[in-house]
Every structure is written in C-alpha cells, then in structure tokens.
Design a protein around this motif. Structure first.
Motif, PDB file in Angstrom:
ATOM      1  N   UNK A 161       0.773  -1.183  -0.209  1.00 40.43           N
ATOM      2  CA  UNK A 161      -0.075   0.106   0.029  1.00 40.43           C
ATOM      3  C   UNK A 161       0.995   1.227  -0.089  1.00 40.43           C
ATOM      4  N   UNK A 162       1.846   1.169  -0.868  1.00 42.67           N
ATOM      5  CA  UNK A 162       2.952   2.413  -1.060  1.00 42.67           C
ATOM      6  C   UNK A 162       2.126   3.431  -2.154  1.00 42.67           C
ATOM      7  N   UNK A 163       2.979   4.331  -2.320  1.00 41.68           N
ATOM      8  CA  UNK A 163       2.764   5.244  -3.165  1.00 41.68           C
ATOM      9  C   UNK A 163       4.000   5.676  -4.265  1.00 41.68           C
ATOM     10  N   UNK A 164       3.760   6.561  -5.152  1.00 43.86           N
ATOM     11  CA  UNK A 164       4.644   6.801  -6.345  1.00 43.86           C
ATOM     12  C   UNK A 164       4.494   8.259  -6.387  1.00 43.86           C
ATOM     13  N   UNK A 165       5.484   9.047  -6.757  1.00 44.91           N
ATOM     14  CA  UNK A 165       5.558  10.363  -7.015  1.00 44.91           C
ATOM     15  C   UNK A 165       6.576  10.852  -8.202  1.00 44.91           C
ATOM     16  N   UNK A 171      22.485  14.494  -6.784  1.00 49.64           N
ATOM     17  CA  UNK A 171      21.186  15.251  -7.411  1.00 49.64           C
ATOM     18  C   UNK A 171      19.868  14.051  -7.242  1.00 49.64           C
ATOM     19  N   UNK A 172      20.381  12.742  -7.463  1.00 50.45           N
ATOM     20  CA  UNK A 172      19.501  11.642  -7.518  1.00 50.45           C
ATOM     21  C   UNK A 172      18.844  11.403  -6.133  1.00 50.45           C
ATOM     22  N   UNK A 173      19.581  11.592  -5.338  1.00 47.99           N
ATOM     23  CA  UNK A 173      19.087  11.539  -3.968  1.00 47.99           C
ATOM     24  C   UNK A 173      18.141  12.476  -3.588  1.00 47.99           C
ATOM     25  N   UNK A 174      18.490  13.819  -3.848  1.00 53.08           N
ATOM     26  CA  UNK A 174      17.390  14.876  -3.707  1.00 53.08           C
ATOM     27  C   UNK A 174      16.197  14.535  -4.492  1.00 53.08           C
ATOM     28  N   UNK A 175      16.057  13.655  -5.288  1.00 55.93           N
ATOM     29  CA  UNK A 175      14.816  13.340  -5.812  1.00 55.93           C
ATOM     30  C   UNK A 175      13.739  13.092  -4.732  1.00 55.93           C
ATOM     31  N   UNK A 176      14.227  12.262  -3.748  1.00 52.80           N
ATOM     32  CA  UNK A 176      13.303  12.041  -2.581  1.00 52.80           C
ATOM     33  C   UNK A 176      12.914  13.104  -1.645  1.00 52.80           C
ATOM     34  N   UNK A 177      13.872  14.089  -1.586  1.00 48.79           N
ATOM     35  CA  UNK A 177      13.259  15.356  -0.775  1.00 48.79           C
ATOM     36  C   UNK A 177      12.527  16.316  -1.452  1.00 48.79           C
ATOM     37  N   UNK A 178      12.644  16.355  -2.789  1.00 48.62           N
ATOM     38  CA  UNK A 178      11.841  16.974  -3.816  1.00 48.62           C
ATOM     39  C   UNK A 178      10.541  16.356  -3.756  1.00 48.62           C
ATOM     40  N   UNK A 179      10.451  15.080  -3.826  1.00 50.20           N
ATOM     41  CA  UNK A 179       9.185  14.495  -3.881  1.00 50.20           C
ATOM     42  C   UNK A 179       8.289  14.510  -2.365  1.00 50.20           C
ATOM     43  N   UNK A 180       9.233  14.537  -1.157  1.00 52.78           N
ATOM     44  CA  UNK A 180       8.519  14.772  -0.129  1.00 52.78           C
ATOM     45  C   UNK A 180       7.849  16.271  -0.035  1.00 52.78           C
ATOM     46  N   UNK A 181       8.526  17.286  -0.515  1.00 55.16           N
ATOM     47  CA  UNK A 181       8.278  18.642  -0.423  1.00 55.16           C
ATOM     48  C   UNK A 181       7.058  18.678  -1.414  1.00 55.16           C
ATOM     49  N   UNK A 236       0.980  19.316  -1.872  1.00 52.68           N
ATOM     50  CA  UNK A 236      -0.249  19.149  -2.338  1.00 52.68           C
ATOM     51  C   UNK A 236      -1.216  18.498  -1.388  1.00 52.68           C
ATOM     52  N   UNK A 237      -0.642  18.457  -0.012  1.00 54.41           N
ATOM     53  CA  UNK A 237      -1.433  17.972   1.043  1.00 54.41           C
ATOM     54  C   UNK A 237      -1.604  16.707   0.977  1.00 54.41           C
ATOM     55  N   UNK A 238      -0.658  15.745   0.071  1.00 49.09           N
ATOM     56  CA  UNK A 238      -0.879  14.414   0.225  1.00 49.09           C
ATOM     57  C   UNK A 238       0.083  13.833   1.603  1.00 49.09           C
ATOM     58  N   UNK A 239       0.803  14.682   2.244  1.00 49.59           N
ATOM     59  CA  UNK A 239       1.667  14.355   3.185  1.00 49.59           C
ATOM     60  C   UNK A 239       1.546  15.394   4.110  1.00 49.59           C
ATOM     61  N   UNK A 240       1.781  14.980   5.645  1.00 45.52           N
ATOM     62  CA  UNK A 240       1.856  15.940   6.557  1.00 45.52           C
ATOM     63  C   UNK A 240       2.975  16.068   7.378  1.00 45.52           C
ATOM     64  N   UNK A 241       3.345  17.438   7.501  1.00 44.42           N
ATOM     65  CA  UNK A 241       4.510  17.476   8.437  1.00 44.42           C
ATOM     66  C   UNK A 241       4.375  16.892   9.926  1.00 44.42           C
TER      67      UNK A 241
END
Ligand SMILES: Cc1ncc(COP(=O)(O)O)c(C=O)c1O
Ligand SMILES: [Zn+2]
Length: 368
Positions: free
Chosen positions: A301-305, A328-338, A343-348
């Motif tokens: 039940x994961x997600x993709x961005x 930069x490839x690692x920064x992709x995960x941080x960019x996706x989190x932000x 988009x309010x799909x995740x919460x702080x």
C-alpha cells in the motif's frame, strides 16, 4: 532450512544461490523462514553485520566488510528524519547489497579461480569493484561506451577491469552476462542477494527509532533494488511481530524516467528519446524488476511520485545549503516529499524518513 530460493512469478524453486533468474525469465527471490528477533541483534557490531543472524546463507568467517551500514538516522526537523546512506564506504547505499552479495559468493568464485562480472557505470559498479577488491577477487565491470566522470574513475581506482560496450544499456547487461570461462555474473539488478542486503536498511530505521517505525519513507527508484529491499525488510519485521505495520513507502522518480510511477498510476509511459536529467543515477526506463516492484508496492500500500528537473535542483541546493551534500539523484526523494507536502498528500506531523542514498562528492554539477 532457514531460507529457500524461488521464482517471484511462477514459484519454481531453485537450489543454487548463484542463480538469479528462473527458467520462465522472471527474477528469483530468497524467502526467509526465520523470525526477526531483537535479542539476536549483535548490539556491539556497528555495521550491517549486527544483523548477521538474519542472513542465514552468509558464513561469519567469509564476511567481506568495509564497515558498511549502521549509518546515522538524524532528525532534520520536527517529524522529519534523514537516513545518511551517503556515509557508506563507497559513498552510497549500494554497499549494503555488495557486502551481502560478495560475502555469500566469494568462496565459490575463489574455488573456481573465477572473477565477478557486473554491469553499471555508477554507484553499484564502484561498490561491487570495492568489495571484490576487499575480497581479493578480480572484477570486470561492463559500462556504456560514453561513460566518464567521478564514479567511473572510482571503479578504475578500485582496480577493476573496465569493459566499454557500445549501444543501449541493455546491450551492456547482455555483454556482462555472456557466459565466459571463470566468469561469475553478480549483476546487482538481477541478483536477489544484492536486494537481500538492502533489507538491513529497514531493520536499522526501525531499531534507530526504538522500534517505532515512521509513518512514511521516501526513496528514489530506478532499477528498484532499494525499493524492493526496504519493503522486504519491513515485511519481515511485521511477519515477525517486531513492528505492527509497514510504513507508507513512497517511490520517487524523475518525470523523465518514471516507468514505475506511470504503471502504478495506470498511466501510459513513453520514455524520452534522450534522458537529460541531473539525477544521473536514475536511468532505468525499462527496469527488469518492474513487475515485481509494482506487485510489492501495491501489496505494501505504498505510493509513487514524480518530480520535475527544477524541483530536483532546488531540493539538491537546499539540502547542500543545510549541510547535506548528496547526489541530485538522492535529492529526488526530498523534492518528492516537499511536493507531497505542498499538495497536502503528506503532513509535516507524520514521522517521515527520507533516505539520502549517495554522496554529493561524486556529482558532476558545477555551482553557478
Ligand atoms: C544515488 C542513488 N540513489 C538511488 C538509486 C536507485 O536505486 P535502484 O536502482 O535500486 O532503484 C541509485 C541507483 O543507481 C543511486 O545510485
Ligand atoms: Zn518462474
């Protein structure tokens, strides 16, 4: 038996740990038949090998280690943690896979007076080359013809023989797999032992959070070894009643190279003619493990961005500006989190871990 090897698609069993694909063509998987037990963790071992009890095919005296794993998990801000995988011996999370792969197979390779063969011009090539060097084995690393840069130099400095192959990335893999006398193909993408090593990342995140796992985990995805390994580790902890649930695993891709995202969202994916992303480690437009990734990400039940180039650059610069110099490839995960926060799909407020997969010291980007 504490484990068995079987096909991820048709279930056919294999008894040879050197095998990586089934006769039906699908990847093999290793299934554990032993529970995770906290009391079996070797607490005084500050490497991945604190979990040796859960890698039953590895003999302790055959371990090839460079001190990988047990990387810091640090709190970045309220609820947000970074797992510092760039601090591994060769500069990326790949060392988890290489240490398990080489430790398990080195005796067979040595006995046959053989050498190991791998296809990758990037972090995995450097990592396999380093662990082969540590084990005293010869390594042949097959790379695309036009490859250059810091990762390529790193492979060469470890003493591996480099074979340049013209044509597509698939051709490089085919050449690496071509049977040759004394050659042992240990390609990290196909070999389940490599993914097995990545399981340790889930164990570490859980242990470092005192067995209270995060709500969400963000990680970059290309060939899928990181994703599959992390899911498998958390699943093992759930099946062993060590944790209650698998965190929401968020697979992060670049817009250009996003086959998993598109298939996961039931969208059509057309890769670009030429990939021109600053996330230069994420290049698998047609990953052999795609079906397995889809299956496991859905079950979990994961997600993709996906993220755009400017979002990646921004995330890379922002992380560096806070002292975290990653690829930069690692920064992709941080960019996706932000992006998901916006988009309010995740919460702080959700406890979240972002896996920082590789060091910025290998980047080819120049500061403006
Ligand atoms: C720094 C970095 N992050 C993430 C990945 C993606 O890992 P995987 O190919 O297992 O999906 C890679 C793969 O090369 C990588 O080098
Ligand atoms: Zn099969």
């Amino acid at each position: 038996m504490e484990y068995n090897i079987e096909c991820s698609k048709c279930g056919r069993a294999s008894t040879n740990i050197l095998d990586f694909v089934c006769s039906c063509g699908a990847p093999l998987e290793i299934r554990l038949h032993l529970h995770f037990e906290k009391k079996k963790v070797r607490r005084r071992n500050y490497s991945l090998w604190r979990y040796i009890e859960f890698f039953p095919y590895v003999k302790e005296k055959e371990i090839t280690s460079l001190g990988e794993g047990w990387t810091p998990l640090i709190k970045f801000s309220d609820g947000l943690y970074f797992k510092l995988e760039q601090l591994n011996p060769t500069g990326s999370f790949k060392d988890r896979g290489s240490t398990v792969l080489i430790s398990t197979l080195q005796k067979s390779v040595r006995k046959a007076e053989g050498y190991v063969s791998e296809d990758s011009s990037g972090n995995a090539g450097a990592s396999v080359a380093a662990y082969a060097a540590r084990a005293g084995l010869k390594a042949k690393i097959y790379v695309p013809e036009k490859v250059s840069g810091p990762k390529f130099n790193q492979i060469r400095f470890y003493g591996a023989e480099v074979v340049k192959v013209s044509g597509s990335r698939n051709r490089v893999a085919e050449e690496a797999q071509k049977p040759e006398k004394r050659k042992f193909y240990v390609g990290h993408i196909l070999h389940s032992l490599f993914r097995e090593g990545i399981r340790s990342l889930a164990y570490e995140m859980a242990e470092q959070l005192d067995w209270h796992v995060p709500e969400r985990v963000y990680l970059p995805v290309s060939a899928g070894t990181l994703l599959l390994g992390v899911i498998s580790g958390f699943k093992h902890l759930v099946e062993s009643n060590t944790i209650e649930t698998v965190p929401k695993i968020v697979a992060c891709q670049t817009k250009q190279v996003s086959p998993l995202y598109h298939h996961f969202k039931n969208l059509r994916y057309t890769p670009p003619r030429r990939i021109a992303s600053i996330a230069d480690a994420l290049v698998s437009v047609n990953p052999p493990l795609l079906n397995l990734m889809l299956k496991r990400l859905r079950e979990a039940k994961g997600d993709a961005v996906i993220v755009e180039e400017d979002e990646i650059l921004h995330a890379f610069v922002e992380l560096a500006g806070k002292g975290f110099f990653v690829e930069p490839s690692s920064a992709v995960a941080y960019a996706a989190y932000k992006k998901q926060l916006r988009n309010k799909e995740a919460s702080k407020h959700d406890k979240t871990v972002i896996i920082l997969t590789g060091t910025g010291l290998k980047t080819v980007l120049k500061p403006s």
